[in-house]
Design a protein around this motif. Structure first.
Motif, PDB file in Angstrom:
ATOM      1  N   LEU A   1      -1.259 -14.260   3.333  1.00  0.00           N
ATOM      2  CA  LEU A   1      -2.343 -14.036   2.048  1.00  0.00           C
ATOM      3  C   LEU A   1      -1.508 -13.864   0.383  1.00  0.00           C
ATOM      4  O   LEU A   1      -1.856 -14.173   0.079  1.00  0.00           O
ATOM      5  CB  LEU A   1      -2.390 -12.371   2.381  1.00  0.00           C
ATOM      6  N   LEU A   2      -0.326 -13.008   1.054  1.00  0.00           N
ATOM      7  CA  LEU A   2       0.478 -13.171  -0.234  1.00  0.00           C
ATOM      8  C   LEU A   2       0.941 -14.081  -0.879  1.00  0.00           C
ATOM      9  O   LEU A   2       1.021 -14.423  -1.897  1.00  0.00           O
ATOM     10  CB  LEU A   2       2.134 -12.297  -0.037  1.00  0.00           C
ATOM     11  N   ASP A   3       1.491 -15.203   0.175  1.00  0.00           N
ATOM     12  CA  ASP A   3       1.730 -16.998  -0.294  1.00  0.00           C
ATOM     13  C   ASP A   3       0.284 -17.140  -0.922  1.00  0.00           C
ATOM     14  O   ASP A   3       0.717 -17.345  -2.097  1.00  0.00           O
ATOM     15  CB  ASP A   3       2.100 -17.196   1.374  1.00  0.00           C
ATOM     16  N   LYS A   4      -0.755 -16.551   0.196  1.00  0.00           N
ATOM     17  CA  LYS A   4      -2.208 -17.535  -1.100  1.00  0.00           C
ATOM     18  C   LYS A   4      -2.561 -16.953  -2.671  1.00  0.00           C
ATOM     19  O   LYS A   4      -2.888 -17.971  -3.148  1.00  0.00           O
ATOM     20  CB  LYS A   4      -3.138 -17.269   0.340  1.00  0.00           C
ATOM     21  N   LEU A   5      -2.071 -15.542  -2.332  1.00  0.00           N
ATOM     22  CA  LEU A   5      -2.615 -15.259  -3.828  1.00  0.00           C
ATOM     23  C   LEU A   5      -1.227 -16.082  -4.623  1.00  0.00           C
ATOM     24  O   LEU A   5      -1.748 -15.977  -5.662  1.00  0.00           O
ATOM     25  CB  LEU A   5      -2.126 -13.747  -3.180  1.00  0.00           C
ATOM     26  N   ARG A   6      -0.219 -15.684  -4.409  1.00  0.00           N
ATOM     27  CA  ARG A   6       0.458 -15.435  -5.823  1.00  0.00           C
ATOM     28  C   ARG A   6       0.802 -17.743  -5.504  1.00  0.00           C
ATOM     29  O   ARG A   6       1.490 -18.119  -7.637  1.00  0.00           O
ATOM     30  CB  ARG A   6       2.276 -16.120  -5.339  1.00  0.00           C
ATOM     31  N   GLN A   7       0.150 -18.488  -4.665  1.00  0.00           N
ATOM     32  CA  GLN A   7       0.090 -20.018  -5.076  1.00  0.00           C
ATOM     33  C   GLN A   7      -1.156 -20.058  -6.605  1.00  0.00           C
ATOM     34  O   GLN A   7      -1.457 -21.693  -6.807  1.00  0.00           O
ATOM     35  CB  GLN A   7      -0.222 -20.587  -3.609  1.00  0.00           C
ATOM     36  N   ASN A   8      -2.337 -19.155  -6.280  1.00  0.00           N
ATOM     37  CA  ASN A   8      -3.575 -18.891  -6.870  1.00  0.00           C
ATOM     38  C   ASN A   8      -2.752 -17.808  -7.820  1.00  0.00           C
ATOM     39  O   ASN A   8      -4.252 -17.522  -8.825  1.00  0.00           O
ATOM     40  CB  ASN A   8      -4.575 -18.290  -5.874  1.00  0.00           C
ATOM     41  N   ASN A   9      -1.639 -18.521  -8.095  1.00  0.00           N
ATOM     42  CA  ASN A   9      -1.348 -17.439  -9.410  1.00  0.00           C
ATOM     43  C   ASN A   9      -1.584 -16.392  -9.796  1.00  0.00           C
ATOM     44  O   ASN A   9      -1.662 -15.394 -10.332  1.00  0.00           O
ATOM     45  CB  ASN A   9      -2.322 -18.439 -10.946  1.00  0.00           C
ATOM     46  N   VAL A  10      -1.344 -15.310  -8.541  1.00  0.00           N
ATOM     47  CA  VAL A  10      -2.546 -14.159  -8.444  1.00  0.00           C
ATOM     48  C   VAL A  10      -0.210 -13.400  -8.496  1.00  0.00           C
ATOM     49  O   VAL A  10       0.755 -12.751  -7.119  1.00  0.00           O
ATOM     50  CB  VAL A  10      -2.617 -13.279  -8.334  1.00  0.00           C
ATOM     51  N   ASP A  11       0.712 -13.112  -9.512  1.00  0.00           N
ATOM     52  CA  ASP A  11       2.065 -13.391  -9.553  1.00  0.00           C
ATOM     53  C   ASP A  11       2.317 -11.946  -9.495  1.00  0.00           C
ATOM     54  O   ASP A  11       3.415 -11.784  -8.600  1.00  0.00           O
ATOM     55  CB  ASP A  11       2.411 -14.455 -10.896  1.00  0.00           C
ATOM     56  N   SER A  12       1.431 -11.328  -9.792  1.00  0.00           N
ATOM     57  CA  SER A  12       2.055  -9.310  -9.478  1.00  0.00           C
ATOM     58  C   SER A  12       1.816  -9.075  -7.848  1.00  0.00           C
ATOM     59  O   SER A  12       1.650  -7.788  -7.972  1.00  0.00           O
ATOM     60  CB  SER A  12       1.163  -8.859 -10.696  1.00  0.00           C
ATOM     61  N   ALA A  13       1.281  -9.678  -6.912  1.00  0.00           N
ATOM     62  CA  ALA A  13       0.738  -9.274  -5.949  1.00  0.00           C
ATOM     63  C   ALA A  13       1.791  -8.425  -5.011  1.00  0.00           C
ATOM     64  O   ALA A  13       3.078  -9.125  -5.028  1.00  0.00           O
ATOM     65  CB  ALA A  13      -0.336 -10.409  -4.919  1.00  0.00           C
ATOM     66  N   ALA A  14       1.464  -7.548  -4.471  1.00  0.00           N
ATOM     67  CA  ALA A  14       3.142  -7.176  -3.840  1.00  0.00           C
ATOM     68  C   ALA A  14       2.293  -6.140  -2.574  1.00  0.00           C
ATOM     69  O   ALA A  14       1.179  -6.158  -2.913  1.00  0.00           O
ATOM     70  CB  ALA A  14       3.830  -6.299  -4.150  1.00  0.00           C
ATOM     71  N   LEU A  15       2.936  -6.693  -1.637  1.00  0.00           N
ATOM     72  CA  LEU A  15       2.808  -5.784  -0.563  1.00  0.00           C
ATOM     73  C   LEU A  15       3.333  -3.992  -0.692  1.00  0.00           C
ATOM     74  O   LEU A  15       4.703  -4.159  -0.885  1.00  0.00           O
ATOM     75  CB  LEU A  15       3.920  -5.727   1.327  1.00  0.00           C
ATOM     76  N   ILE A  16       2.416  -3.311  -0.190  1.00  0.00           N
ATOM     77  CA  ILE A  16       2.990  -1.802  -0.743  1.00  0.00           C
ATOM     78  C   ILE A  16       2.602  -0.767   0.156  1.00  0.00           C
ATOM     79  O   ILE A  16       3.038   0.088  -0.291  1.00  0.00           O
ATOM     80  CB  ILE A  16       2.136  -1.299  -2.439  1.00  0.00           C
ATOM     81  N   GLY A  17       2.207  -0.852   1.316  1.00  0.00           N
ATOM     82  CA  GLY A  17       1.891   0.233   2.220  1.00  0.00           C
ATOM     83  C   GLY A  17       0.996  -0.572   3.421  1.00  0.00           C
ATOM     84  O   GLY A  17       1.654  -1.168   3.512  1.00  0.00           O
ATOM     85  N   GLU A  18       0.674   0.478   3.992  1.00  0.00           N
ATOM     86  CA  GLU A  18       0.526   0.215   5.701  1.00  0.00           C
ATOM     87  C   GLU A  18      -0.446   1.507   5.773  1.00  0.00           C
ATOM     88  O   GLU A  18      -0.837   2.155   5.201  1.00  0.00           O
ATOM     89  CB  GLU A  18       1.675  -0.086   6.953  1.00  0.00           C
ATOM     90  N   VAL A  19      -1.354   0.481   6.808  1.00  0.00           N
ATOM     91  CA  VAL A  19      -2.644   1.558   7.394  1.00  0.00           C
ATOM     92  C   VAL A  19      -1.743   2.709   8.854  1.00  0.00           C
ATOM     93  O   VAL A  19      -1.113   1.256   9.805  1.00  0.00           O
ATOM     94  CB  VAL A  19      -3.718   1.608   7.703  1.00  0.00           C
ATOM     95  N   VAL A  20      -1.817   3.467   9.168  1.00  0.00           N
ATOM     96  CA  VAL A  20      -1.853   3.975  10.071  1.00  0.00           C
ATOM     97  C   VAL A  20      -2.669   5.100  10.999  1.00  0.00           C
ATOM     98  O   VAL A  20      -3.763   5.426  10.066  1.00  0.00           O
ATOM     99  CB  VAL A  20      -0.143   4.831  10.091  1.00  0.00           C
ATOM    100  N   GLN A  21      -2.458   5.480  12.590  1.00  0.00           N
ATOM    101  CA  GLN A  21      -3.357   6.350  12.996  1.00  0.00           C
ATOM    102  C   GLN A  21      -3.452   7.500  12.387  1.00  0.00           C
ATOM    103  O   GLN A  21      -3.936   8.415  12.807  1.00  0.00           O
ATOM    104  CB  GLN A  21      -3.698   5.890  14.265  1.00  0.00           C
ATOM    105  N   GLU A  22      -2.294   8.333  12.118  1.00  0.00           N
ATOM    106  CA  GLU A  22      -1.628   9.708  12.496  1.00  0.00           C
ATOM    107  C   GLU A  22      -2.535   9.964  10.453  1.00  0.00           C
ATOM    108  O   GLU A  22      -2.595   9.191  10.051  1.00  0.00           O
ATOM    109  CB  GLU A  22      -0.416  10.177  12.414  1.00  0.00           C
ATOM    110  N   ASN A  23      -2.421  12.109  10.516  1.00  0.00           N
ATOM    111  CA  ASN A  23      -3.447  12.292   9.206  1.00  0.00           C
ATOM    112  C   ASN A  23      -4.030  11.192   8.488  1.00  0.00           C
ATOM    113  O   ASN A  23      -3.835  10.699   7.983  1.00  0.00           O
ATOM    114  CB  ASN A  23      -2.173  11.976   8.606  1.00  0.00           C
ATOM    115  N   PRO A  24      -5.396  11.099   9.449  1.00  0.00           N
ATOM    116  CA  PRO A  24      -6.271  11.069   9.088  1.00  0.00           C
ATOM    117  C   PRO A  24      -7.124  11.577   7.217  1.00  0.00           C
ATOM    118  O   PRO A  24      -6.652  12.322   7.442  1.00  0.00           O
ATOM    119  CB  PRO A  24      -7.932  10.408  10.562  1.00  0.00           C
ATOM    120  N   GLY A  25      -7.407  10.441   6.690  1.00  0.00           N
ATOM    121  CA  GLY A  25      -7.723  10.939   5.430  1.00  0.00           C
ATOM    122  C   GLY A  25      -6.274  11.204   4.730  1.00  0.00           C
ATOM    123  O   GLY A  25      -6.772  11.911   3.384  1.00  0.00           O
ATOM    124  N   ARG A  26      -5.426  11.237   4.919  1.00  0.00           N
ATOM    125  CA  ARG A  26      -3.780  11.713   4.242  1.00  0.00           C
ATOM    126  C   ARG A  26      -3.577  10.600   3.712  1.00  0.00           C
ATOM    127  O   ARG A  26      -3.279   9.487   4.469  1.00  0.00           O
ATOM    128  CB  ARG A  26      -3.128  12.870   4.707  1.00  0.00           C
TER     129      ARG A  26
END
Length: 292
Positions: A259-284
């Motif tokens: 997805l990151l590669d495709k975004l950048r190919q489509n001129n979304v140059d600032s796209a960045a992977l900034i985090g992740e989703v986890v099971q622990e601490n739901p809602g936080r």
């Protein structure tokens, strides 16, 4: 009200009405893009201080909005204007989305990666300009970001396993992320140093927050944990109230790089992977310096 664009003006001579209209339109269209939809129609809504500004100002604002409506392939069907002591402009957008491909802020799954498509800092930069701390030249990058439609980002999403999506506006990155965390009953982790930032924004964030951004910080205090090792300027920036911000996307881990590669190919140059989703601490939300 916090979602209404606040264009950075110090006096009437500084106002670029066309750009103001373009930012407002891009901001309004983002809600449809964030849900995986295609904008169909737009309706102008304006409050105008008659007698204080020339009618040509309103005309330029509407032309700026029209430029982004046209870029989106949308049809302007009319509008409403009222007299108001404060200049306001926005659009009501109607769009279409396939019922089986609706992105919400409640579908993120543990293991998903979080991708942001625009840099942060528009609120701090606008306020600094109004306070004479920045020049008009310093606004260039922020204006380019705010006037950029999220269309280019949205149109590549159907090729990937996107589980949740939202646009980042007045409640800041963490305010909108908190809605994903609560709606998805999952925890979110952000990597502070990997989050893209506009020029000057970190220096401004180091001085603290005010207005709506400070309200965001206070409201989210019980939902966000920030590691002691995170630079305070970077953590402050995550609460900054954005105008016409990017998309925050929760995508399956196996699809994140693609997805990151495709975004950048489509001129979304600032796209960045900034985090992740986890099971622990739901809602936080937990903020740490980096993924390492």
């Amino acid at each position: 009200h916090r979602d209404l664009p606040s264009f950075p003006t110090r006096r009437s001579s500084d106002l670029d009405p066309f750009t103001f209209g373009a930012i407002a339109a891009a901001n309004a269209l983002s809600d449809v893009y964030a849900m995986g939809g295609q904008p169909l129609t737009a309706l102008n809504i304006a409050g105008f201080p008659a007698g204080e500004l020339e009618p040509e100002v309103l005309n330029e604002i509407l032309m700026g909005g029209q430029s982004k409506v046209d870029e989106a392939g949308c049809t302007l069907v009319g509008g409403h204007t009222v007299q108001d002591p404060e200049l306001k402009y926005g659009l009501a957008i109607t769009g279409m989305v396939h019922p089986d491909r609706i992105y919400t802020n409640a579908g993120a799954q543990p293991g998903d990666r979080l991708i942001l498509t625009k840099k942060l800092g528009t609120g701090l930069i606008a306020n600094a300009f109004k306070a004479d701390e920045l020049t008009e030249a310093d606004l260039t990058e922020a204006i380019e970001s705010m006037t950029a439609l999220n269309k280019a980002a949205a149109e590549v999403l159907p090729d990937f396993a996107v589980h949740a999506c939202t646009d980042i506006t007045g409640f800041g990155l963490l305010g909108h992320a908190a809605e994903i965390a609560e709606g998805s009953e999952s925890g979110l982790i952000f990597y502070a140093t990997q989050i893209p930032t506009l020029a000057h924004s970190l220096d401004l964030a180091a001085k603290g927050l005010g207005g709506g951004s400070r309200d965001n910080q206070i409201f989210l205090e019980s939902k966000v944990t920030i590691a002691d090792s995170v630079d305070p300027a970077r953590s402050n920036l995550l609460f900054d109230a954005q105008t016409s911000g990017g998309l925050l996307i929760a995508v399956a881990a196996d699809d994140a790089d693609g997805l990151l590669d495709k975004l950048r190919q489509n001129n979304v140059d600032s796209a960045a992977l900034i985090g992740e989703v986890v099971q622990e601490n739901p809602g936080r939300i937990f903020i740490k310096p980096s993924a390492a």
